[in-house]
Design a protein around this motif. Structure first.
Motif, short mmCIF file in Angstrom:
data_model
loop_
_atom_site.label_atom_id
_atom_site.label_comp_id
_atom_site.label_asym_id
_atom_site.label_seq_id
_atom_site.Cartn_x
_atom_site.Cartn_y
_atom_site.Cartn_z
N UNK A 63 25.69 10.58 40.47
CA UNK A 63 26.70 9.69 41.03
C UNK A 63 27.66 9.29 39.92
N UNK A 64 28.85 8.88 40.28
CA UNK A 64 29.80 8.41 39.29
C UNK A 64 29.41 7.02 38.83
N UNK A 65 29.67 6.76 37.56
CA UNK A 65 29.35 5.45 36.99
C UNK A 65 30.60 4.85 36.35
N UNK A 66 30.60 3.53 36.24
CA UNK A 66 31.68 2.84 35.53
C UNK A 66 31.23 2.54 34.11
N UNK A 67 32.22 2.42 33.21
CA UNK A 67 31.88 2.18 31.81
C UNK A 67 32.94 1.32 31.14
N UNK A 124 29.93 -3.24 33.79
CA UNK A 124 29.93 -1.79 34.00
C UNK A 124 28.52 -1.25 34.17
N UNK A 125 28.43 -0.04 34.70
CA UNK A 125 27.12 0.61 34.80
C UNK A 125 26.58 0.96 33.42
N UNK A 126 27.48 1.19 32.46
CA UNK A 126 27.05 1.56 31.11
C UNK A 126 28.13 1.16 30.12
N UNK A 127 27.72 0.78 28.93
CA UNK A 127 28.64 0.54 27.81
C UNK A 127 28.50 1.74 26.87
N UNK A 128 29.58 2.46 26.66
CA UNK A 128 29.56 3.66 25.82
C UNK A 128 30.03 3.27 24.42
N UNK A 129 29.17 3.47 23.42
CA UNK A 129 29.44 3.04 22.05
C UNK A 129 29.44 4.24 21.12
N UNK A 130 30.62 4.77 20.77
CA UNK A 130 30.69 5.91 19.85
C UNK A 130 30.49 5.47 18.41
#
Length: 244
Positions: A127-131, A182-188
């Motif tokens: 499924x699509x997620x928000x970030x 958000x569904x996830x926090x993306x941390x590069x």
């Protein structure tokens, strides 16, 4: 052709294709690790006298990573400068082909075909997620509109919250980032080096994905493995259990 690269991802692309062409690179050009070329300073503050001393036939740059004033100064000194503009994955492939051709490549390298094939049908998420995607911490800055990294994530089923923001890298207060839920926090790990102990702590109760900045923001040979590497990191991000 004597080439100076002011962009780490372009450095990797040229080194993979024309190993002997690069005579100068930035301090941030880390791939390949054994690159034999003169360091000419940072992407935002290259030492122009050092670049000129290398007598390059071409300097390759990017409209986002490098300052227009530096590129204009090189042109004024008589150096040919090629400036790339990359805002999405298809654009990355077009610009890479243009850069390599300008650097003297006789044909399209195999790694570029493999990278394009990898993105022709990236892994399909359930499924699509928000970030929310921070790129800096002091102050907090996140991905906004029209970014390459945003397109990379969208193709992996992740829609970042500020994709419609008026700015490309807006400053957003931390309370607002948390409230976006958000569904996830993306941390590069670049440009700010988020780590397990520096980043997730700011988002209690939210799943965080620590990802390779090279795979999220670079356009070069790393594109071939980016769907797999990023997909694995995103799948591993799960909402933490509630506190007892």
């Amino acid at each position: 052709m004597r080439v100076v690269s002011l962009v780490p991802s372009l450095t990797e692309a040229v080194a993979e294709t024309l190993p002997g062409a690069l005579v100068g690179v930035t301090d941030w050009c880390t791939h390949p690790a054994d690159l034999d070329a003169v360091r000419v300073g940072g992407t935002k503050n290259p030492k122009l006298d050092r670049v000129l001393s290398l007598a390059p036939g071409l300097v390759i740059a990017n409209e986002e990573e490098n300052r227009a004033a530096d590129l204009d100064a090189l042109r004024t000194a008589g150096v040919d400068v090629l400036v790339t503009e990359v805002r999405d994955v298809p654009g990355a492939f077009r610009e890479l082909e243009r850069v390599l051709r300008a650097c003297g490549a006789a044909g399209r390298p195999r790694w570029l075909d493999e990278a394009e094939e990898a993105w022709s049908a990236p892994p399909s998420p359930e499924r699509r997620r928000t970030a929310v995607v921070p790129v800096w911490r002091r102050p907090w800055m996140v991905l906004g509109r029209d970014t390459f990294a945003g397109d990379v994530l969208a193709r992996l089923g992740v829609d970042h919250v500020y994709a419609g923001h008026a700015e490309r890298y807006p400053r957003i207060p931390l309370d607002e980032l948390r409230a976006a839920a958000p569904d996830v926090v993306v941390l590069p790990d670049e440009p700010y080096r988020f780590t397990a102990g520096d980043g997730p702590d700011a988002f209690p109760g939210l799943p965080c994905a620590l990802v390779s900045g090279r795979h999220l923001t670079w356009y070069g040979p790393s594109l071939a493995e980016a769907p797999r590497v990023l997909g694995r990191a995103l799948r591993a991000a799960r909402r933490p259990p509630p506190a007892p």
